[in-house]
Design a protein around this motif. Structure first.
Motif, PDB file in Angstrom:
ATOM      1  N   THR A   1     -33.557  -4.538  19.302  1.00  0.00           N
ATOM      2  CA  THR A   1     -34.518  -3.399  18.482  1.00  0.00           C
ATOM      3  C   THR A   1     -35.683  -4.232  19.208  1.00  0.00           C
ATOM      4  N   LEU A   2     -36.665  -3.608  19.584  1.00  0.00           N
ATOM      5  CA  LEU A   2     -38.320  -3.807  20.215  1.00  0.00           C
ATOM      6  C   LEU A   2     -38.973  -3.969  19.061  1.00  0.00           C
ATOM      7  N   ALA A   3     -40.532  -4.927  19.385  1.00  0.00           N
ATOM      8  CA  ALA A   3     -40.985  -4.709  18.603  1.00  0.00           C
ATOM      9  C   ALA A   3     -41.687  -3.542  18.692  1.00  0.00           C
ATOM     10  N   PRO A   4     -43.146  -2.827  17.770  1.00  0.00           N
ATOM     11  CA  PRO A   4     -43.202  -2.511  18.770  1.00  0.00           C
ATOM     12  C   PRO A   4     -44.602  -2.532  19.578  1.00  0.00           C
ATOM     13  N   GLY A   5     -44.400  -1.773  20.429  1.00  0.00           N
ATOM     14  CA  GLY A   5     -45.250  -2.315  21.310  1.00  0.00           C
ATOM     15  C   GLY A   5     -45.358  -3.561  22.004  1.00  0.00           C
ATOM     16  N   GLU A   6     -43.728  -3.979  22.134  1.00  0.00           N
ATOM     17  CA  GLU A   6     -43.381  -4.944  23.110  1.00  0.00           C
ATOM     18  C   GLU A   6     -42.847  -3.912  24.609  1.00  0.00           C
ATOM     19  N   ASP A   7     -43.249  -4.616  25.625  1.00  0.00           N
ATOM     20  CA  ASP A   7     -42.783  -4.503  26.705  1.00  0.00           C
ATOM     21  C   ASP A   7     -41.554  -4.654  27.299  1.00  0.00           C
ATOM     22  N   LEU A   8     -40.209  -3.383  27.545  1.00  0.00           N
ATOM     23  CA  LEU A   8     -39.300  -3.327  27.528  1.00  0.00           C
ATOM     24  C   LEU A   8     -38.359  -4.069  28.828  1.00  0.00           C
ATOM     25  N   ASP A   9     -39.310  -3.672  29.967  1.00  0.00           N
ATOM     26  CA  ASP A   9     -38.782  -4.730  30.927  1.00  0.00           C
ATOM     27  C   ASP A   9     -39.439  -6.548  31.099  1.00  0.00           C
ATOM     28  N   THR A  10     -40.419  -6.310  30.634  1.00  0.00           N
ATOM     29  CA  THR A  10     -40.426  -7.831  30.212  1.00  0.00           C
ATOM     30  C   THR A  10     -39.211  -8.362  29.091  1.00  0.00           C
ATOM     31  N   VAL A  11     -39.119  -7.558  28.467  1.00  0.00           N
ATOM     32  CA  VAL A  11     -37.512  -8.052  27.518  1.00  0.00           C
ATOM     33  C   VAL A  11     -36.595  -8.476  28.191  1.00  0.00           C
ATOM     34  N   MET A  12     -36.463  -7.466  28.882  1.00  0.00           N
ATOM     35  CA  MET A  12     -34.470  -7.107  29.580  1.00  0.00           C
ATOM     36  C   MET A  12     -34.866  -8.038  30.535  1.00  0.00           C
ATOM     37  N   ALA A  13     -36.106  -8.865  31.040  1.00  0.00           N
ATOM     38  CA  ALA A  13     -35.962  -9.654  32.083  1.00  0.00           C
ATOM     39  C   ALA A  13     -35.360 -11.352  31.977  1.00  0.00           C
ATOM     40  N   ARG A  14     -35.906 -11.150  30.184  1.00  0.00           N
ATOM     41  CA  ARG A  14     -35.519 -12.541  29.404  1.00  0.00           C
ATOM     42  C   ARG A  14     -34.201 -12.433  28.850  1.00  0.00           C
ATOM     43  N   VAL A  15     -34.018 -11.422  28.644  1.00  0.00           N
ATOM     44  CA  VAL A  15     -32.608 -10.714  28.051  1.00  0.00           C
ATOM     45  C   VAL A  15     -31.350 -12.029  29.572  1.00  0.00           C
ATOM     46  N   GLU A  16     -31.685 -10.870  30.172  1.00  0.00           N
ATOM     47  CA  GLU A  16     -30.553 -11.263  32.282  1.00  0.00           C
ATOM     48  C   GLU A  16     -30.450 -12.251  32.319  1.00  0.00           C
ATOM     49  N   GLU A  17     -32.052 -13.005  32.207  1.00  0.00           N
ATOM     50  CA  GLU A  17     -32.280 -13.997  32.769  1.00  0.00           C
ATOM     51  C   GLU A  17     -30.859 -15.262  31.544  1.00  0.00           C
ATOM     52  N   ARG A  18     -30.778 -15.099  30.597  1.00  0.00           N
ATOM     53  CA  ARG A  18     -30.232 -15.813  29.359  1.00  0.00           C
ATOM     54  C   ARG A  18     -28.918 -15.456  30.050  1.00  0.00           C
ATOM     55  N   VAL A  19     -28.646 -14.500  29.894  1.00  0.00           N
ATOM     56  CA  VAL A  19     -27.250 -13.628  30.187  1.00  0.00           C
ATOM     57  C   VAL A  19     -26.240 -14.403  31.857  1.00  0.00           C
ATOM     58  N   ALA A  20     -27.588 -14.313  32.255  1.00  0.00           N
ATOM     59  CA  ALA A  20     -27.202 -14.794  34.153  1.00  0.00           C
ATOM     60  C   ALA A  20     -26.780 -16.179  33.853  1.00  0.00           C
ATOM     61  N   ALA A  21     -27.305 -16.966  32.973  1.00  0.00           N
ATOM     62  CA  ALA A  21     -27.357 -18.363  32.745  1.00  0.00           C
ATOM     63  C   ALA A  21     -25.962 -18.746  32.414  1.00  0.00           C
ATOM     64  N   THR A  22     -25.307 -17.809  31.040  1.00  0.00           N
ATOM     65  CA  THR A  22     -24.216 -18.278  30.235  1.00  0.00           C
ATOM     66  C   THR A  22     -22.771 -17.740  30.626  1.00  0.00           C
ATOM     67  N   ALA A  23     -23.227 -16.554  30.620  1.00  0.00           N
ATOM     68  CA  ALA A  23     -21.974 -15.742  30.573  1.00  0.00           C
ATOM     69  C   ALA A  23     -22.183 -14.841  31.936  1.00  0.00           C
ATOM     70  N   PRO A  24     -22.199 -14.910  33.252  1.00  0.00           N
ATOM     71  CA  PRO A  24     -22.936 -13.533  33.904  1.00  0.00           C
ATOM     72  C   PRO A  24     -21.940 -12.056  33.847  1.00  0.00           C
ATOM     73  N   ALA A  25     -20.621 -12.129  33.482  1.00  0.00           N
ATOM     74  CA  ALA A  25     -19.884 -10.485  32.758  1.00  0.00           C
ATOM     75  C   ALA A  25     -19.828 -10.152  32.183  1.00  0.00           C
ATOM     76  N   VAL A  26     -21.110 -10.933  30.989  1.00  0.00           N
ATOM     77  CA  VAL A  26     -21.970 -10.324  30.143  1.00  0.00           C
ATOM     78  C   VAL A  26     -22.687  -8.713  30.815  1.00  0.00           C
ATOM     79  N   ARG A  27     -22.471  -7.558  30.293  1.00  0.00           N
ATOM     80  CA  ARG A  27     -23.419  -6.754  30.878  1.00  0.00           C
ATOM     81  C   ARG A  27     -24.424  -5.684  29.899  1.00  0.00           C
ATOM     82  N   VAL A  28     -26.248  -6.224  30.481  1.00  0.00           N
ATOM     83  CA  VAL A  28     -27.015  -6.054  29.700  1.00  0.00           C
ATOM     84  C   VAL A  28     -27.158  -4.389  30.430  1.00  0.00           C
TER      85      VAL A  28
END
Lengths: 261, 842
Positions: B665-692
């Protein structure tokens, strides 16, 4: 070659068109010959060949004249009636209805001619079973665009005249044969047609009722100034008409027809 | 000796029909259509059931019992211990999962090639060195010979198997032969070790198959370590069958709706076939044919027409079923179980049943007119009015029976307040009851519309309306068929829209996180995978993330059979996204976090009669344990039911620390796309099969699955309407063929072809309008019964009732459109037929 046609000599040239008389109840229309046919021919396919049902029929009916058409079964009476009514076309010949060449008219115009100037009475009555007696009588008037009030007045008057005032609200299946045929007569005469075509109008009735219905038809047609063609098997019926013609093997034979029949 | 009179009768009947091909075609088409839809749905349903059974048999082999564990399956060392024990029964380890090869999904099953022979007698050809190759070649698999041939594969060829966790290369070690179509088309066999590796389940088994003699069960059960159970192999198949039962009942109900519409059409076709020959029957009676002979003649003819029509229906039914089977198996795959068979299996039993239904409906439909024609006096038989006169007399009786059926339906619902079959029974009583009211309602509607039409459109308006209300023997069944079909559409559409609206609202309330990260599923039984703890920690500490929730969804054994458990741990307590039905226990949240309270979903509570405060037993890693039910929450994710508990309590009870999904859950005012990009980046680096997935995407996906689930219902609905439209065309044609003389008279007295066409179209529009208007109350009633009774009983879901005005307008438009389409051909035909022909005597 001998001319076997019933009138002995060729009829005078037919006159048409006369559109100015093409309205019901127009006094001028009564002065025009309601129907004049010359050389009417009709074939029907019979296997690989054709059977000639009508072979050069000439027939003229004057205004206020009643003509009885006699003939055996299969002699072509109904075919002639269909041609005169414009619900079928001749293969050859001319047919003038109120001065207009019915045989040349398009389907739509023939329909309008029937609607305005013709009345029909059938042996099987052919009333519309889903309409009451009064609605059946009013049908031609409504098709001709009569107002609701005018239609009601006309229908009531006709029903009273034909002793049907009690039957107006009844559907055809609740009426006797005689009553149904009287309703059919009322329907045929409702819009004051120039020509009434009756196909065996007493064929489905007992002799007493049939006699009464025919009397009524002839009297009403005379009083209304209508020309009447009655197709019948019965000499007794035919004798009540002004004139008789006989259809035999596709040709009209008149003159001594009464004796020959 | 053959009765010579009978021979003459049959000849007369046969010649009449061959000289009136339209009548013959109408009768056969009506019967064919009616039975085709029923056969199609039945075939589809039975194919799906058979596919399910075969898929289960494919996995079970000849085992009598199975040793099963908790969410993590069975440790493979248990198998070794069991096998090495002296006098132990025949046993075989099994691990299975779903993989994709090319465009197709297969079940990959790992077996012990040396020890599974007794279990896999259904797979022939496992000898000839294949066993050795399976054991020694890494990633070696087998498939059926026909499948290998279809794929153009030969021994030694390499293939790429894909699963949610990634792609793996496997080698075809050999082929097997099998009589099971599910195994032939959808099974890959591998050595247990290879399968564990390919499926990402190293060291674990799904189960151990056993062949036990009677009396051995107790000794084996007692020898099992804690957390493992012995169950009969059939129990698994039965549980699976129960799982999809409501779905199949739902389909069967749709087929019954189609049958009802079909029955009206068959009735229509048969009454026309009899009524149009009243003059002939009258003549036969006049020349001395007895009532019995006439009755037998009509029924014999109905039997022949029924046979021909049903054969036509069978061919049509098989063709329609070919189109439906894909939709049904896709729904089952989406919601319940991976089926490896998705082709139509034409069952002779279903065809025979369809034949009986078609013939039965035909004979029943012919019974009334045959009896009526046989009982009438010869002179009456020749008159059409003789049919309509008694028809108007029985309208009141039909209405009384209709009202009686309504009362019976109410009684049935009251007497059996939970059972599903009586609910369907009541639904159909209401539909049939309403159909019986249709003639009376048509007369009433005619009285209302009559003066208006006489004023607005004389004389054709009156003619068109009277054509309906004075020919009820012909028009009432046709209008009733269209009414039922459109009402079914209205009812089902309202139900689907209500369900959809409810699910949308539920998703909005339940999915409280902004981003969801989930591990891929790893087996055919949909045991969720696990997320790497380091990855989770990394994601939870991302900038912009205010709160997290961790979840694990597994299947465990409850006192009522298998049940899904969702173990949740949330850092932000909030309202937790639950909406409760009825009261909850006082210490709900405290008890939940303490680990002695669970929540159960509405379907679970409905199915098993559980309420807040009740006890619930679940089989844990240490055996059976009891929880307190804290409350019943609304849930539309599964019709099998769901139990929610605190994740730490789950982890302790099942010794399973794994987490399969993470909500951020994002903090108020946080941009969803920006956080999504961060999450996807970390997932892709370690566990590409994990779905975001973002909240909105997950919701959209859920609604997509929802819509797919109801695709079959929509198709069946359209089929029912399609059948009704064709039925209406048939009814109109029949009506107009019968009235050709009347039309000839109208033409003779001056009605133009255009007016005749207009009359037919107007009459048809009136029929459509009446059917559409009558369909509204019936449709609403059906919707209410589907939502409040049928779906509640079938799936345990409480739904809101959402009735949209556009939907009701659409229904009337549908009926009008259907009637208009049905009018086109008859209008064209009547308008162009010369009056001389229609007036000619037959």
């Amino acid at each position: 070659m001998e001319d076997n046609r019933p009138f002995g000599r060729p009829p005078p040239p037919l006159r048409y068109p006369m559109d100015q008389h093409d309205t019901p109840n127009d006094p001028a229309a009564a002065t025009v010959t309601p129907v004049a046919a010359r050389g009417l021919t009709k074939h029907y396919p019979a296997g690989k060949t054709f059977k000639t049902v009508l072979d050069g029929v000439d027939l003229t009916i004057a205004a206020e004249e009643s003509v009885a058409l006699l003939g055996r079964s299969g002699s072509g009476k109904s075919t002639l009636l269909n041609l005169l009514a414009g619900i079928d076309r001749p293969d050859d010949g001319e047919l003038i209805l109120l001065g207009r060449p019915l045989h040349r008219l398009a389907e739509g115009d023939r329909t309008l001619m029937r609607r305005r100037h013709l009345g029909f009475i059938y042996q099987a009555f052919n009333l519309i079973p889903t309409l009451t007696a009064a609605e059946n009588v009013g049908l031609p008037l409504e098709l001709n665009g009569w107002s609701r009030d005018a239609t009601t007045r006309r229908v009531e008057s006709l029903l009273a005249e034909l002793d049907l005032h009690q039957a107006g609200d009844a559907f055809p299946d609740r009426l006797s044969g005689g009553e149904q045929q009287r309703v059919a007569i009322a329907r045929a005469l409702a819009h004051d047609p120039a020509l009434v075509l009756a196909d065996e109008p007493t064929g489905n009735l007992d002799s007493v009722t049939g006699g009464h219905v025919l009397e009524l038809l002839l009297a009403r047609a005379r009083r209304g100034g209508q020309a009447l063609l009655v197709v019948t098997h019965s000499l007794a019926v035919a004798r009540q008409a002004d004139r008789m013609v006989v259809l035999e093997d596709g040709r009209l034979t008149a003159g001594g027809a009464e004796l020959a029949w | 000796m053959v009765n010579p009179l009978l021979g003459g009768l049959v000849r007369a009947s046969r010649r009449y029909l061959t000289r009136h091909p339209w009548n013959l075609m109408l009768a056969i088409a009506g019967i064919g259509l009616g039975s085709a839809v029923v056969i199609a749905v039945d075939l589809t349903n039975s194919s799906a059931r058979t596919a399910f059974r075969l898929s289960m048999e494919m996995l079970s082999g000849t085992a009598t019992h199975q040793v099963v564990g908790g969410p993590r399956g069975v440790d493979e060392t248990v198998y070794a211990t069991l096998r090495l024990r002296p006098g132990s029964p025949p046993s075989a380890p099994v691990v299975s999962g779903t993989v994709t090869l090319g465009q197709r999904t297969y079940t990959l099953m790992g077996i012990d090639p040396l020890g599974s022979g007794a279990f896999r007698g259904d797979l022939e050809g496992m000898g000839d060195g294949v066993v050795e190759r399976l054991l020694v070649t890494p990633g070696a698999i087998m498939m059926s010979a026909p499948r290998a041939s279809t794929l153009g594969l030969e021994r030694g060829d390499e293939v790429v198997l894909e699963r949610a966790g990634g792609a793996h290369t496997a080698t075809l070690a050999g082929t097997f032969r099998t009589a099971n179509p599910a195994a032939r088309d959808g099974l890959l066999v591998a050595d247990i070790a290879s399968a564990q590796e390919l499926l990402g389940r190293v060291g674990r088994l799904d189960r151990i198959d056993l062949i036990l003699e009677p009396g051995e069960e107790q000794a084996v059960a007692d020898s099992l370590p804690a957390g493992l159970r012995l169950t009969p192999a059939a129990a698994r198949t039965e549980a699976g069958a129960r799982m999809t039962e409501a779905f199949h009942i739902n389909l069967a109900a749709m087929s019954l709706l189609a049958l009802l519409v079909g029955a009206f059409i068959i009735y229509n076709a048969m009454t026309f076939a009899v009524l149009s020959r009243r003059p002939l029957f009258g003549q036969l009676r006049v020349i001395g044919v007895t009532r019995g002979e006439l009755f037998r003649l009509i029924l014999g003819e109905a039997l022949i027409l029924g046979l021909v029509g049903t054969l036509v229906g069978m061919a049509g039914g098989i063709a329609i079923a070919q189109g439906l089977i894909g939709l049904v198996t896709r729904t089952i795959n989406d919601l319940y179980f991976s089926l490896t068979v998705n082709q139509l299996l034409v069952s002779p039993t279903v065809l025979a049943k369809g034949m009986l239904v078609g013939l039965g409906a035909t004979l029943l439909s012919a019974l009334l007119p045959a009896r009526e024609a046989a009982r009438s006096e010869p002179v009456q038989v020749q008159r059409r009015s003789a049919v309509e006169a008694p028809m108007t007399g029985i309208i009141r009786r039909l209405a009384m029976v209709g009202i009686g059926l309504f009362v019976l339906a109410a009684g049935l619902l009251a007497v059996a307040p939970r059972a599903l079959v009586p609910a369907f029974g009541a639904l159909f009583m209401v539909v049939i009851g309403f159909s019986l009211l249709v003639p009376g309602l048509l007369v009433a509607g005619g009285r209302l519309l009559g003066p208006l039409l006489a004023r607005v459109h004389p004389p054709l308006g009156t003619l068109a309306l009277r054509g309906i209300t004075r020919s009820l023997s012909r028009t009432a069944p046709a209008i009733a068929a269209l009414t039922v079909a459109v009402a079914g559409t209205v009812g089902v559409a309202i139900m689907i829209e209500s369900f959809r609206g409810t699910v949308e609202l539920w998703l909005a309330q339940t999915l409280t996180s902004d981003i969801y990260v989930s591990a891929p599923e790893s087996s055919s039984s949909r045991i969720a995978g696990r997320l790497d703890p380091a990855l989770m920690a990394s994601l939870e500490s991302l900038p912009g993330v205010a709160a997290t929730s961790r979840g694990r969804r597994v299947t465990v054994e409850s006192e009522h059979g298998a049940v899904e458990v969702l173990a949740l741990a949330m850092t932000d307590r909030g309202d937790r996204g639950f909406r409760f039905k009825g009261p909850v226990v006082d210490d709900l949240w405290v008890g939940l976090e303490a680990g002695d309270v669970v929540l159960v979903s509405e379907p679970y509570a409905w199915r098993h009669g559980v309420a807040a405060g009740d006890r619930l037993e679940l089989f844990t890693a240490t055996g059976w344990r009891t929880w307190r039910v804290g409350g019943v929450f609304y849930d539309y994710g599964s019709d099998r039911g769901l139990v929610v508990m605190h994740q730490p309590a789950y982890a302790a009870a099942w010794e399973d620390e794994a987490i399969s999904a993470l909500g951020l859950t994002l903090a108020p005012g946080e941009d969803l796309d920006t956080v999504m990009a961060r999450v996807e980046e970390r997932v892709a680096a370690t566990a590409p099969a994990v779905r975001v997935r973002a909240n909105r995407d997950l919701r959209a996906y859920s609604m997509e699955v929802f819509d797919r689930t109801f695709a079959i219902t929509r198709v069946l609905r359209l089929l029912a309407v399609g059948v009704a439209v064709i039925g209406i065309i048939g009814a109109l044609l029949a009506l107009h063929l019968e009235r050709s003389r009347e039309y000839g008279t109208l033409r003779a007295i001056g009605a133009t072809p255009r007016q005749m066409g207009g009359l037919i179209v107007l009459q048809s529009i009136l029929m459509g309008l009446l059917a559409g208007v009558l369909a509204l109350p019936l449709g609403l009633l059906m919707a209410l019964m589907l939502i409040k009774v049928v779906y509640l009983r079938a799936f345990g879901w409480t739904m809101q009732t959402l009735i949209g005005a556009p939907l009701l307008a659409e229904a009337v438009a549908l009926a009008l459109g259907a009637a208009l389409v049905a009018a086109l051909y008859p209008a064209w035909r009547i308008a162009r037929t010369p009056p001389a022909i229609t007036l000619r005597e037959e």
